[in-house]
Design a protein around this motif. Sequence first.
Motif, PDB file in Angstrom:
ATOM      1  N   ARG A  41       1.120  -1.124  -0.353  1.00 37.58           N
ATOM      2  CA  ARG A  41       0.482  -0.171   0.068  1.00 37.58           C
ATOM      3  C   ARG A  41       1.056   1.230  -0.076  1.00 37.58           C
ATOM      4  O   ARG A  41       0.463   2.612  -0.489  1.00 37.58           O
ATOM      5  CB  ARG A  41      -1.223   0.348   0.989  1.00 37.58           C
ATOM      6  CG  ARG A  41      -2.137  -1.655   0.735  1.00 37.58           C
ATOM      7  CD  ARG A  41      -3.029  -0.482   0.421  1.00 37.58           C
ATOM      8  NE  ARG A  41      -4.348  -1.179   0.432  1.00 37.58           N
ATOM      9  CZ  ARG A  41      -4.967  -0.917   0.042  1.00 37.58           C
ATOM     10  NH1 ARG A  41      -5.432   0.321  -1.334  1.00 37.58           N
ATOM     11  NH2 ARG A  41      -6.292  -1.879  -0.638  1.00 37.58           N
ATOM     12  N   ASP A  44       2.078   0.782  -3.863  1.00 35.86           N
ATOM     13  CA  ASP A  44       0.929   0.219  -5.102  1.00 35.86           C
ATOM     14  C   ASP A  44       1.768   0.036  -6.031  1.00 35.86           C
ATOM     15  O   ASP A  44       1.631   0.203  -6.956  1.00 35.86           O
ATOM     16  CB  ASP A  44       0.552   1.959  -5.667  1.00 35.86           C
ATOM     17  CG  ASP A  44      -0.681   2.605  -4.920  1.00 35.86           C
ATOM     18  OD1 ASP A  44      -0.883   2.487  -3.909  1.00 35.86           O
ATOM     19  OD2 ASP A  44      -0.550   3.484  -4.639  1.00 35.86           O
ATOM     20  N   ASP A  65      -5.048   4.986 -10.486  1.00 41.16           N
ATOM     21  CA  ASP A  65      -5.301   3.263  -9.646  1.00 41.16           C
ATOM     22  C   ASP A  65      -5.787   2.193 -10.863  1.00 41.16           C
ATOM     23  O   ASP A  65      -5.998   1.335 -10.509  1.00 41.16           O
ATOM     24  CB  ASP A  65      -6.328   3.611  -8.515  1.00 41.16           C
ATOM     25  CG  ASP A  65      -6.151   4.382  -7.323  1.00 41.16           C
ATOM     26  OD1 ASP A  65      -4.366   4.366  -7.313  1.00 41.16           O
ATOM     27  OD2 ASP A  65      -6.776   4.942  -7.096  1.00 41.16           O
TER      28      ASP A  65
END
Length: 78
Positions: A41, A44, A65
């Motif tokens: 996280r 990414d 994303d």
Amino acid sequence: MQTISETVFVKAKTALKIRNGFGEELAEILEGMLYVGVLDRETDEYFARDGLGRSFLVAELNASDELVIEPDFEQVFF
């Protein structure tokens, strides 16, 4: 809103060894092998592990994303 998966399943297109600048082997990827990438996280990025437990990059999330698979892998769906 898109749901971000914590894992991604990929298959290696080719066999390769990842080495550092000193020639030391950091990971070994086996052709046709299935790997599970786990999302970090903080970065990414999705990292999988080879047979010796060494971590390597298989995918990442771009600025939108969207999942971007590394060129030596293809995503597998179950």
